[in-house]
Motif scaffolding. Structure first.
Motif, PDB file in Angstrom:
ATOM      1  N   THR A  19       0.831  -1.217   0.000  1.00 54.81           N
ATOM      2  CA  THR A  19       0.000   0.000   0.000  1.00 54.81           C
ATOM      3  C   THR A  19       0.857   1.255   0.000  1.00 54.81           C
ATOM      4  O   THR A  19       0.625   2.185  -0.782  1.00 54.81           O
ATOM      5  CB  THR A  19      -0.928   0.006   1.230  1.00 54.81           C
ATOM      6  OG1 THR A  19      -1.723  -1.181   1.218  1.00 54.81           O
ATOM      7  CG2 THR A  19      -1.847   1.216   1.215  1.00 54.81           C
ATOM      8  N   SER A 146      -0.465  -6.289  -9.939  1.00 54.03           N
ATOM      9  CA  SER A 146      -1.460  -5.711 -10.855  1.00 54.03           C
ATOM     10  C   SER A 146      -1.988  -4.369 -10.358  1.00 54.03           C
ATOM     11  O   SER A 146      -2.442  -3.541 -11.146  1.00 54.03           O
ATOM     12  CB  SER A 146      -2.640  -6.677 -11.026  1.00 54.03           C
ATOM     13  OG  SER A 146      -2.233  -7.852 -11.673  1.00 54.03           O
ATOM     14  N   LEU A 147      -1.919  -4.156  -9.037  1.00 56.32           N
ATOM     15  CA  LEU A 147      -2.414  -2.890  -8.472  1.00 56.32           C
ATOM     16  C   LEU A 147      -1.582  -1.684  -8.901  1.00 56.32           C
ATOM     17  O   LEU A 147      -2.017  -0.538  -8.734  1.00 56.32           O
ATOM     18  CB  LEU A 147      -2.452  -2.978  -6.942  1.00 56.32           C
ATOM     19  CG  LEU A 147      -3.578  -3.832  -6.344  1.00 56.32           C
ATOM     20  CD1 LEU A 147      -3.457  -3.872  -4.827  1.00 56.32           C
ATOM     21  CD2 LEU A 147      -4.946  -3.309  -6.750  1.00 56.32           C
ATOM     22  N   VAL A 150      -3.626  -0.082 -11.434  1.00 61.76           N
ATOM     23  CA  VAL A 150      -4.828   0.485 -10.817  1.00 61.76           C
ATOM     24  C   VAL A 150      -4.514   1.842 -10.206  1.00 61.76           C
ATOM     25  O   VAL A 150      -5.206   2.838 -10.449  1.00 61.76           O
ATOM     26  CB  VAL A 150      -5.399  -0.462  -9.737  1.00 61.76           C
ATOM     27  CG1 VAL A 150      -6.605   0.173  -9.046  1.00 61.76           C
ATOM     28  CG2 VAL A 150      -5.788  -1.799 -10.341  1.00 61.76           C
ATOM     29  N   ILE A 298      -9.928   1.651 -14.159  1.00 56.87           N
ATOM     30  CA  ILE A 298      -9.689   1.329 -12.749  1.00 56.87           C
ATOM     31  C   ILE A 298     -10.484   0.092 -12.339  1.00 56.87           C
ATOM     32  O   ILE A 298      -9.939  -0.842 -11.738  1.00 56.87           O
ATOM     33  CB  ILE A 298     -10.047   2.537 -11.857  1.00 56.87           C
ATOM     34  CG1 ILE A 298      -9.053   3.677 -12.106  1.00 56.87           C
ATOM     35  CG2 ILE A 298     -10.046   2.143 -10.381  1.00 56.87           C
ATOM     36  CD1 ILE A 298      -9.518   5.017 -11.597  1.00 56.87           C
ATOM     37  N   VAL A 299     -11.785   0.074 -12.679  1.00 54.40           N
ATOM     38  CA  VAL A 299     -12.657  -1.036 -12.268  1.00 54.40           C
ATOM     39  C   VAL A 299     -12.149  -2.367 -12.818  1.00 54.40           C
ATOM     40  O   VAL A 299     -12.013  -3.355 -12.085  1.00 54.40           O
ATOM     41  CB  VAL A 299     -14.113  -0.787 -12.720  1.00 54.40           C
ATOM     42  CG1 VAL A 299     -14.953  -2.059 -12.585  1.00 54.40           C
ATOM     43  CG2 VAL A 299     -14.741   0.334 -11.899  1.00 54.40           C
ATOM     44  N   SER A 301      -9.166  -3.028 -14.051  1.00 51.60           N
ATOM     45  CA  SER A 301      -7.822  -3.351 -13.548  1.00 51.60           C
ATOM     46  C   SER A 301      -7.925  -4.010 -12.175  1.00 51.60           C
ATOM     47  O   SER A 301      -7.190  -4.946 -11.872  1.00 51.60           O
ATOM     48  CB  SER A 301      -6.970  -2.085 -13.446  1.00 51.60           C
ATOM     49  OG  SER A 301      -6.732  -1.549 -14.714  1.00 51.60           O
ATOM     50  N   VAL A 302      -8.850  -3.509 -11.344  1.00 55.33           N
ATOM     51  CA  VAL A 302      -9.079  -4.118 -10.026  1.00 55.33           C
ATOM     52  C   VAL A 302      -9.577  -5.552 -10.194  1.00 55.33           C
ATOM     53  O   VAL A 302      -9.090  -6.479  -9.533  1.00 55.33           O
ATOM     54  CB  VAL A 302     -10.087  -3.290  -9.203  1.00 55.33           C
ATOM     55  CG1 VAL A 302     -10.520  -4.057  -7.956  1.00 55.33           C
ATOM     56  CG2 VAL A 302      -9.488  -1.949  -8.814  1.00 55.33           C
ATOM     57  N   SER A 305      -6.834  -7.679 -11.265  1.00 55.00           N
ATOM     58  CA  SER A 305      -5.927  -7.907 -10.139  1.00 55.00           C
ATOM     59  C   SER A 305      -6.459  -8.989  -9.211  1.00 55.00           C
ATOM     60  O   SER A 305      -5.707  -9.828  -8.712  1.00 55.00           O
ATOM     61  CB  SER A 305      -5.740  -6.607  -9.340  1.00 55.00           C
ATOM     62  OG  SER A 305      -5.289  -5.572 -10.159  1.00 55.00           O
ATOM     63  N   LEU A 306      -7.769  -8.961  -8.965  1.00 58.89           N
ATOM     64  CA  LEU A 306      -8.383  -9.919  -8.057  1.00 58.89           C
ATOM     65  C   LEU A 306      -8.415 -11.334  -8.636  1.00 58.89           C
ATOM     66  O   LEU A 306      -8.369 -12.317  -7.908  1.00 58.89           O
ATOM     67  CB  LEU A 306      -9.813  -9.483  -7.716  1.00 58.89           C
ATOM     68  CG  LEU A 306      -9.939  -8.240  -6.831  1.00 58.89           C
ATOM     69  CD1 LEU A 306     -11.384  -7.768  -6.784  1.00 58.89           C
ATOM     70  CD2 LEU A 306      -9.434  -8.513  -5.419  1.00 58.89           C
ATOM     71  N   THR A 369      -2.216  -4.620 -17.110  1.00 57.63           N
ATOM     72  CA  THR A 369      -1.530  -4.936 -15.851  1.00 57.63           C
ATOM     73  C   THR A 369      -0.367  -5.917 -16.000  1.00 57.63           C
ATOM     74  O   THR A 369       0.718  -5.690 -15.472  1.00 57.63           O
ATOM     75  CB  THR A 369      -2.537  -5.520 -14.842  1.00 57.63           C
ATOM     76  OG1 THR A 369      -3.214  -6.643 -15.441  1.00 57.63           O
ATOM     77  CG2 THR A 369      -3.579  -4.485 -14.451  1.00 57.63           C
TER      78      THR A 369
END
Length: 902
Positions: A19, A146-147, A150, A298-299, A301-302, A305-306, A369
């Motif tokens: 983070t 991957s974040l 994002v 953004i959506v 990419s999230v 990532s998940l 990503t």
């Protein structure tokens, strides 16, 4: 939940380090998006820094050149300075650069700021994937890496929004806060254990691993890392080692990834996004377009990532690349038709904006990503700085080539040339990646498909019923305005036209009730197979209708058939499919429904009622021919005592080995069910009440969130958005969001579970409804001027659709077929569909009444309260059915009932 909390506690420092480290990516995003709001300001008459158009070009170029230099710098310092050290001290040049930009009064000073920030970004962006990949567990490595994308695009969106309302000085001073925050928080994070071991600092590396992974895991990880690093040390490595024979396949993979990522044209589309939105005339404003574009990035990419650690790198990359290629080919075809053939495309002026949004969606699924961190995964610790340098040099070089090529070909030949060129480059990149990437995930997927061909075939042909229903559902949207116009082929008043919707709903209600009468006497396949006949008849009646009564007869027949077939389809799909794909196949009902609705909206824009009805008539014919060869539900056959026939169907569906095992289990459950006399009244008995409450809670939440009212009044809500988005484009965007997120929900439901998706979907829907109600209250009651955010109603509707589509749109449609035993399913599906049609009617009337008499905030807040009640009921009473056979579900529910009695 406890398992999740334990995992979070175990990896708390990994998430904390990621983070705080990702603040560097956020700073990079602020820089990436800076030119979008401020370049027009710098070229205006009121510019704080006077410059020409040619000089402004250097504001972009200096940043790219500096980024290239920063990446090269990593190859020099990357093995001498730690990953953490580079990331920590990068906050200093970021802070310095924003200060220089804030107080710049001449072009050279502004360029110095841009060069400093580009240099820092190049260095950071090549280091960050190395750091994240080396501190994280394998289960979350792909997610954390991957974040980076994002946070990058989140930063770009933030600067676009604040840059619309703030001066360069104010926004730069605000951006300056991020590197300060990064320095203060990242100071306490650990260094990469891999780097420490490479430098011979074994005890420091052990302490870092204990902090990151716990003492038990630390020693195991330490031995593995030491063994790999010592093996690498035996080989003398330098920059030239990257090109040696044993590393060539990795280099080819890296090249293929960067070619596919950059030569699809993404940098050019981002730079020229506003130009492309302007090509869409008044369909969508550049500001709203930019917000939608970054939101999509953004959506997705999230979501990427998940899912990357569950689905694998390669499948996501291939899906993303194929989708991108398709959009580029379609976009090139549109611009060729418009600019070369000179066809009139004014009636689809929204197409350029739609192409750009679809491109962004496909690109964000994997290409955005994965290439950014694969070098950090593929190469050993001692070669990572060089590999990341080469990857980033490719990135900046390819970006510069693509942006120049796009500008040149667009100006000299037309937009179709770069679009088609980018498609060809993407195909080449895809082939390179496909040939050099590890294919274990793909092999597993192929085995699953080979194992279940008849299940997928039966589902695909059966789902044509849902597609037919979608055509019927969306029919009034394009044709009601025509029927009320002066040129209507069938004269009618506004009050008479309301019967076109009412008769369809009444027909659906009657069809659902009819299932409770015939559902135990006629097989699931038989009902679905013969439903094609009334669907065919109805479209023929509508095609040749010349009076209102004949048209209403066609609508009643279609509604009646839909009510019967739509309640039967989830039963059939749930009973023929394996537990691992049951949720996926059942969720596709909603996907096909909305694909049908979107198709009729598109063809209805250009074709008469007669022509479109004759085209729709083809679907039931296709269904009749294809579905004839599909098997009957084995559960239904066993309920009717046809054991051998059921066994043959199970062998065809699941193979001989699985068939006998499944047969014995289903027989035991059905025999137990047959011991008790059951009828319609059994649904309301004590042992079935919790299921009924679950069904009620699901339908309450699904319908009383207001979805039917928002679909009916969508064009009105889009008109509330002034000129931000045209009603036609809005409708297409809405259906696209519904379809895309229904597909994603379908893919995730058997992995993540029914309950988690439903809870997330409902909470998101509640938040949007509360926010929407607040906006309309501020606008209509407090009378605040909201003209500067006129796009908000459209945005609320799109975000609502996104949240609703994650779970509420799909799950309630098939839960009755999962929760109830075979002999009660027809009654349960009937009740579920009666609730659906009844609640839909109440909600549409309530919405209209409260909107007209009190204002839009009243229905929005009322719907939010209803969702909260429905969520509570579902959470308390709904069982999780993920990865359980229908028979396992019944046994588990029976055990709970017996425990309850004790």
């Amino acid at each position: 939940m406890k398992g999740t909390i334990c995992i979070l506690e175990k990896r708390l420092l990994q998430y904390s380090a990621a983070t705080t480290g990702l603040l560097a990516a956020f700073s990079s995003g602020l820089n990436l998006g800076w030119t979008s709001p401020y370049l027009p300001t710098l070229l205006s008459e009121a510019s704080p820094i006077t410059m020409t158009a040619d000089q402004s070009y250097w504001v972009v170029t200096s940043y790219l050149l500096a980024g290239l230099c920063g990446s090269i710098l990593l190859s020099i310092v990357g093995r001498k300075i730690g990953r953490k050290t580079i990331l920590l001290w990068s906050s200093v040049p970021f802070c310095t650069a924003w200060t220089v930009i804030a107080f710049a009064s001449t072009l050279p000073i502004l360029l110095i700021g841009r060069i400093i920030i580009g240099l820092a970004q190049g260095l950071v962006f090549a280091t960050l994937p190395m750091y994240l990949s080396e501190i994280s567990d394998k289960e979350i490595r792909g997610f954390l890496c991957s974040l980076i994308s994002v946070l990058l695009f989140l930063g770009a969106m933030v600067i676009n929004v604040i840059g619309t309302y703030m001066t360069i000085k104010i926004s730069s001073l605000i951006c300056l806060i991020i590197p300060v925050l990064q320095f203060v928080t990242f100071f306490w994070m650990p260094e990469s254990p891999n780097y420490l071991l490479m430098k011979g600092k074994r005890e420091e590396a052990r302490q870092a691993l204990i902090a990151l992974k716990g003492s038990d895991e630390a020693d195991r990880s330490l031995d593995v890392i030491v063994e790999v690093i010592e093996e690498n040390r035996l080989n003398k490595t330098g920059f030239i080692s990257i090109f040696e024979k044993n590393n060539r396949s990795k280099l080819v993979t890296l090249l293929g990834l960067r070619v596919a990522q950059q030569f699809c044209g993404v940098i050019a589309f981002n730079i020229f996004a506003q130009t492309i939105f302007q090509e869409s005339a008044d369909s969508i404003s550049p500001l709203l377009g930019t917000v939608i574009l970054y939101t999509v990035q953004i959506v997705f990419s999230v979501l990427s990532s998940l899912s990357v650690d569950k689905l694998g790198r390669r499948p996501l990359l291939i899906v993303s690349a194929i989708g991108t290629i398709c959009v580029l080919l379609a976009g090139g075809a549109f611009f060729f038709i418009r600019d070369v053939i000179k066809a009139d495309t004014s009636h689809v002026s929204f197409a350029p904006a739609l192409i750009l949004i679809l491109f962004t969606f496909c690109y964000s699924l994997g290409l955005q990503t994965m290439p950014n961190f694969m070098a950090a995964e593929l190469y050993p610790t001692n070669l990572k700085p060089y590999a990341c340098t080469i990857g980033d040099v490719m990135f900046y070089s390819f970006s510069a080539i693509v942006s120049q090529y796009f500008q040149f070909t667009k100006d000299n030949y037309g937009l179709f040339v770069p679009f088609w060129t980018f498609a060809v480059c993407s195909i080449i990149g895809l082939q390179v990646v496909n040939g050099s990437f590890c294919a274990t995930r793909m092999k597993a997927t192929n085995r699953l498909l080979e194992k279940r061909p008849l299940q997928y075939s039966a589902a695909a042909t059966g789902l044509l019923v849902a597609f037919c229903s979608g055509l019927n559902l969306g029919w009034t949207s394009p044709y009601l305005p025509i029927l009320l116009s002066e040129h209507s082929p069938i004269k009618m008043t506004a009050s008479e036209s309301s019967w076109l919707g009412t008769t369809y709903l009444l027909g659906g209600l009657c069809g659902s009730i009819l299932l409770s009468i015939v559902g135990r006497k006629i097989g699931r396949k038989t009902i679905l197979f013969w439903s094609s006949v009334p669907f065919f008849t109805a479209w023929a009646v509508i095609a040749f209708a010349t009076t209102l009564p004949i048209l209403l007869i066609g609508r009643i027949i279609t509604g009646l058939t839909q009510g019967l077939a739509f309640a039967t389809l989830p039963m059939y799909l749930s009973e023929i499919s394996d537990k691992e794909i049951r949720g996926f196949l059942c969720s596709l009902i909603t996907v096909f429904l909305y694909v049908g609705a979107m198709v009729i909206n598109v063809i209805g824009t250009y074709m008469t009622i007669k022509i479109s009805s004759l085209i729709c008539l083809i679907i039931p014919v296709l269904q009749f021919v294809a579905f004839f060869w599909m098997p009957e539900s084995p559960n239904y056959l066993l309920m009717k005592g046809k054991r051998e026939k059921a066994r043959q169907e199970l062998i065809a569906l699941k193979g001989a080995d699985a068939a006998d095992r499944s047969l014995d289990v289903i027989v035991d459950v059905i025999e137990e069910e047959m011991l008790s006399k059951t009828g319609f009244i059994s649904i309301f008995e004590k042992n079935n009440r919790s299921k009924l409450l679950t069904l009620f809670g699901l339908r309450l939440t699904q319908q009383f969130c207001g979805v039917i009212a928002f679909n009916i009044s969508a064009q009105t809500i889009f008109q509330e958005s002034a000129d931000s988005i045209s009603p036609l484009l809005g409708t297409i965007v809405l259906y696209t969001v519904q379809i895309v997120f229904s597909v994603l929900s379908s893919l995730a439901v058997d992995k993540l579970g029914r309950k988690p998706l439903l809870i997330v979907s409902t909470i998101g829907t509640i938040c949007v409804l509360l926010a929407g109600g607040a906006f309309f209250f501020i606008r209509d009651v407090i009378k605040t001027d909201t003209s500067h955010v006129s796009f908000v109603p459209a945005l609320i509707l799109i975000v609502f659709t996104f949240c609703y589509s994650l779970g509420l749109q799909t799950m309630p449609n098939f839960m009755a077929a999962e929760l109830y035993p075979t002999n009660l399913k027809p009654y349960a599906c009937t009740i579920g569909d009666v609730m659906f049609y009844s609640f839909s009617t109440i909600v549409s009337q309530y919405f209209q009444f409260t909107k007209d008499n009190y204002g839009l905030y009243v229905p929005f807040w009322s719907f939010a309260v209803s969702c909260i009640i429905g969520l509570g009921i579902s959470v308390i009473f709904m069982p999780e059915t993920k990865n359980k056979t229908l028979e396992d579900i019944q046994k588990e529910l029976s055990r709970k009932q017996k425990k309850g009695k004790k």
